[in-house]
Design a protein around this motif. Structure first.
Motif, mmCIF file in Angstrom:
data_model
loop_
_atom_site.group_PDB
_atom_site.id
_atom_site.type_symbol
_atom_site.label_atom_id
_atom_site.label_comp_id
_atom_site.label_asym_id
_atom_site.label_seq_id
_atom_site.Cartn_x
_atom_site.Cartn_y
_atom_site.Cartn_z
ATOM 1 N N ALA A 196 0.808 -1.213 0.000
ATOM 2 C CA ALA A 196 0.000 0.000 0.000
ATOM 3 C C ALA A 196 0.849 1.273 0.000
ATOM 4 N N GLU A 197 1.885 1.310 0.827
ATOM 5 C CA GLU A 197 2.711 2.509 0.901
ATOM 6 C C GLU A 197 3.470 2.733 -0.407
ATOM 7 N N GLU A 198 3.982 1.661 -0.990
ATOM 8 C CA GLU A 198 4.681 1.792 -2.273
ATOM 9 C C GLU A 198 3.725 2.295 -3.348
ATOM 10 N N ASN A 199 2.497 1.791 -3.354
ATOM 11 C CA ASN A 199 1.510 2.273 -4.310
ATOM 12 C C ASN A 199 1.246 3.768 -4.135
ATOM 13 N N ARG A 200 1.180 4.227 -2.889
ATOM 14 C CA ARG A 200 0.936 5.646 -2.641
ATOM 15 C C ARG A 200 2.057 6.512 -3.204
ATOM 16 N N VAL A 201 3.273 5.996 -3.141
ATOM 17 C CA VAL A 201 4.410 6.743 -3.671
ATOM 18 C C VAL A 201 4.384 6.770 -5.201
ATOM 19 N N LEU A 202 4.018 5.667 -5.802
ATOM 20 C CA LEU A 202 4.093 5.536 -7.253
ATOM 21 C C LEU A 202 2.913 6.164 -7.987
ATOM 22 N N ALA A 203 1.719 6.109 -7.406
ATOM 23 C CA ALA A 203 0.509 6.531 -8.099
ATOM 24 C C ALA A 203 0.267 8.031 -7.976
ATOM 25 N N ASP A 204 -0.468 8.573 -8.938
ATOM 26 C CA ASP A 204 -0.892 9.967 -8.863
ATOM 27 C C ASP A 204 -2.110 10.115 -7.961
ATOM 28 N N VAL A 205 -2.960 9.082 -7.954
ATOM 29 C CA VAL A 205 -4.171 9.068 -7.130
ATOM 30 C C VAL A 205 -4.329 7.663 -6.569
ATOM 31 N N VAL A 206 -4.759 7.560 -5.320
ATOM 32 C CA VAL A 206 -5.035 6.269 -4.693
ATOM 33 C C VAL A 206 -6.495 6.254 -4.256
ATOM 34 N N VAL A 207 -7.205 5.171 -4.563
ATOM 35 C CA VAL A 207 -8.594 5.014 -4.126
ATOM 36 C C VAL A 207 -8.711 3.730 -3.315
ATOM 37 N N ASP A 208 -9.713 3.668 -2.461
ATOM 38 C CA ASP A 208 -9.917 2.471 -1.649
ATOM 39 C C ASP A 208 -10.939 1.521 -2.240
ATOM 40 N N ASP A 209 -11.501 1.881 -3.408
ATOM 41 C CA ASP A 209 -12.512 1.060 -4.065
ATOM 42 C C ASP A 209 -12.577 1.489 -5.520
#
Length: 227
Positions: A196-209
């Protein structure tokens, strides 16, 4: 059509449209045990790795000490996946609706590590073929994710520039591939919380669904965009 520089959305398949991790683990594990190979549960990093079927079948041959060829390993595993999907297609909640909603505003593509036969069956069973302008398997480019080629090819077939496209991914290797290709990227929940943390760093936007990915969210991913 929304007034925005974003023209296309490119979905990943496994972990985004399909909740397929359990199916792959069961099919692969059963196959390796039947063949007398050495089976162990993959690490989270291995589970989330990209690649194409040549890469992962070679990995299974070497890691699990299988006697048969990598090509035969691939064919047997893919046959098991197809049979499982025909019995039950493990769609992510809200995935069909999200694809259909976005397809009314943007060109839609697929960039997947799954083989062509798997992609085509999923499109048929999920009744999503009309929504996708193009679908690309990593088997159709020299290297799979995290190499960007599958996303570059998807954008090329769509006739749009990567900078005018948004990728929807669940795992770090997929996000790396999308960003290296020049796309914007949205991360849905990863298959393992550790990512999850790596995704937050890599992505422009993070969604939970995935259902939170609306045309308005897609448009607003570009700074200063109006819709």
């Amino acid at each position: 059509m929304l007034s925005t520089t974003i023209q296309a959305v490119v979905f990943d398949l496994d972990g985004v449209i399909l909740n397929s991790g359990r199916v792959w683990r069961e099919v692969v594990g059963d196959f390796i045990r039947r063949q007398g190979g050495t089976w162990r549960t993959p690490t989270p990093e291995e589970t989330m790795a990209g690649g194409n079927s040549k890469e992962w079948s070679t990995w299974f041959k070497e890691t699990c000490r299988l006697a048969m060829s990598a090509a035969d390993i691939r064919d047997e595993i893919v046959a098991g996946i197809l049979a499982s999907y025909r019995r039950h297609l493990p769609l992510m909640p809200g995935a069909q609706e999200t694809v259909r909603r976005l397809a009314t505003h943007f060109a839609v593509g697929l960039a997947s590590a799954s083989p062509r036969t798997v992609i085509d069956l999923v499109m048929e069973l999920a009744d999503l073929s009309p929504c996708f302008d193009v679908t690309v398997s990593a088997d159709e480019v020299p290297k799979g994710k995290p190499d960007p080629q599958v996303y570059i090819e998807a954008c090329s077939r769509l006739g749009v520039e990567p900078v005018n496209s948004v990728a929807i991914e669940d795992a770090p290797d997929g996000l790396r591939a999308a960003k290296a290709a020049g796309l914007w990227a949205i991360a849905v929940p990863p298959p393992h919380p550790a990512a999850a943390e790596e995704n937050r760093v890599l992505a422009d936007v993070v969604v939970d669904d995935i259902r939170r990915i609306t045309p308005e969210l897609i448009a607003a991913i570009v700074p200063g965009a109006r819709y």
